[in-house]
Design a protein around this motif. Structure first.
Motif, mmCIF file in Angstrom:
data_model
loop_
_atom_site.group_PDB
_atom_site.id
_atom_site.type_symbol
_atom_site.label_atom_id
_atom_site.label_comp_id
_atom_site.label_asym_id
_atom_site.label_seq_id
_atom_site.Cartn_x
_atom_site.Cartn_y
_atom_site.Cartn_z
ATOM 1 N N ASP A 34 7.880 7.291 11.541
ATOM 2 C CA ASP A 34 7.276 5.992 11.801
ATOM 3 C C ASP A 34 6.821 5.882 13.255
ATOM 4 O O ASP A 34 5.678 5.519 13.532
ATOM 5 C CB ASP A 34 8.258 4.881 11.448
ATOM 6 N N SER A 35 7.697 6.204 14.177
ATOM 7 C CA SER A 35 7.350 6.099 15.597
ATOM 8 C C SER A 35 6.204 7.037 15.963
ATOM 9 O O SER A 35 5.267 6.646 16.660
ATOM 10 C CB SER A 35 8.569 6.402 16.464
ATOM 11 N N ALA A 36 6.282 8.258 15.492
ATOM 12 C CA ALA A 36 5.244 9.237 15.836
ATOM 13 C C ALA A 36 3.901 8.885 15.206
ATOM 14 O O ALA A 36 2.858 8.989 15.859
ATOM 15 C CB ALA A 36 5.690 10.631 15.414
ATOM 16 N N LEU A 37 3.896 8.461 13.948
ATOM 17 C CA LEU A 37 2.622 8.128 13.308
ATOM 18 C C LEU A 37 1.971 6.910 13.949
ATOM 19 O O LEU A 37 0.737 6.848 14.039
ATOM 20 C CB LEU A 37 2.785 7.932 11.798
ATOM 21 N N TYR A 38 2.763 5.950 14.416
ATOM 22 C CA TYR A 38 2.175 4.838 15.163
ATOM 23 C C TYR A 38 1.478 5.360 16.415
ATOM 24 O O TYR A 38 0.375 4.931 16.750
ATOM 25 C CB TYR A 38 3.226 3.792 15.551
ATOM 26 N N ALA A 72 -3.256 8.247 4.446
ATOM 27 C CA ALA A 72 -3.298 6.845 4.027
ATOM 28 C C ALA A 72 -3.417 5.910 5.235
ATOM 29 O O ALA A 72 -4.086 4.880 5.159
ATOM 30 C CB ALA A 72 -2.061 6.499 3.201
ATOM 31 N N TYR A 73 -2.779 6.271 6.356
ATOM 32 C CA TYR A 73 -2.861 5.463 7.577
ATOM 33 C C TYR A 73 -4.307 5.343 8.056
ATOM 34 O O TYR A 73 -4.648 4.392 8.744
ATOM 35 C CB TYR A 73 -2.060 6.119 8.701
ATOM 36 N N GLN A 74 -5.127 6.305 7.730
ATOM 37 C CA GLN A 74 -6.500 6.326 8.234
ATOM 38 C C GLN A 74 -7.484 5.584 7.332
ATOM 39 O O GLN A 74 -8.676 5.546 7.626
ATOM 40 C CB GLN A 74 -6.945 7.770 8.429
ATOM 41 N N ALA A 82 0.832 -1.208 0.000
ATOM 42 C CA ALA A 82 0.000 0.000 0.000
ATOM 43 C C ALA A 82 0.865 1.256 0.000
ATOM 44 O O ALA A 82 0.582 2.218 -0.735
ATOM 45 C CB ALA A 82 -0.946 0.002 1.198
ATOM 46 N N VAL A 83 1.927 1.270 0.792
ATOM 47 C CA VAL A 83 2.837 2.422 0.793
ATOM 48 C C VAL A 83 3.516 2.532 -0.566
ATOM 49 O O VAL A 83 3.680 3.633 -1.096
ATOM 50 C CB VAL A 83 3.868 2.326 1.939
ATOM 51 N N CYS A 125 -4.021 -2.986 8.711
ATOM 52 C CA CYS A 125 -2.704 -3.625 8.833
ATOM 53 C C CYS A 125 -1.948 -3.075 10.038
ATOM 54 O O CYS A 125 -1.321 -3.845 10.789
ATOM 55 C CB CYS A 125 -1.900 -3.435 7.555
ATOM 56 N N LEU A 126 -2.020 -1.779 10.246
ATOM 57 C CA LEU A 126 -1.355 -1.179 11.398
ATOM 58 C C LEU A 126 -2.016 -1.628 12.692
ATOM 59 O O LEU A 126 -1.336 -1.856 13.698
ATOM 60 C CB LEU A 126 -1.364 0.346 11.285
#
Length: 187
Positions: free
Chosen positions: A152-156, A88-90, A68-69, A97-98
């Protein structure tokens, strides 16, 4: 008759789709098997154990997230790229997946075998996809590692906070992150 690898892959895809729908926490083989039209004995036959199946499900969701990315079109600028990544994360498939990865981590699975080895390999693929995307958005290759670690860490963390009723504040926080990532990426 010995079922072949096609049936195993079919079961893995069905199990992964079901976990994306229902979640990983509390997963047991009998209800999963019934939901995908097989028996728990057949799942054990094909995967060896619940742990091995769950590890493969987590790996499969990671592959789907990486794909997807990889399909995201790079945008002009690191700030815009981080904000587009957040959007996209939303949405599916990244959101689900996340969630599965976070659920596996919350269950303590990621830090022990068989998950640990698979998680390390999955994290490398995930980081590679983020690196490629952010370089495409203008992050210099010499700085992309630091930017990926931060983003990556912050978006998680932001992803885990989606259960709150403050989406505007989350979006503002992500934009603040995006600005910080752009500054970090600047020569």
């Amino acid at each position: 008759m010995h079922p072949g690898p096609d049936r195993r892959q079919e079961l893995l895809d069905l199990a992964t789709d079901r976990v994306l729908e229902d979640g990983l926490i509390g997963l047991t083989l009998r209800p999963l098997a019934a939901a995908i039209g097989t028996s728990d004995r057949m799942l054990v036959y094909h995967f060896g154990s619940r742990d091995a199946l769950v590890s493969e499900i987590v790996t499969t969701t990671n592959h789907r997230a990486v794909e997807a990315v990889g399909r995201l079109a790079p945008v002009a600028g690191v700030r815009a790229g981080v904000n587009a990544l957040w959007a996209a994360y939303q949405t599916q498939p990244l959101s689900g997946c996340l969630d599965v990865y976070c659920q596996a981590a919350s269950e303590g699975l990621i830090g022990r075998e068989p998950y640990l080895t698979d998680a390390r390999a999955a994290n490398e693929r995930w980081s590679g996809a983020l690196r490629d995307y952010l370089v495409g958005c203008g992050t210099p290759a010499s700085r992309v590692g630091r930017v990926v670690t931060l983003v990556d860490s912050a978006l998680y963390g932001f992803h885990l906070d989606l259960t709150t009723d403050r989406p505007d504040e989350l979006d503002q926080g992500v934009d603040d992150l995006a600005r910080a990532a752009a500054l970090l990426a600047a020569p």
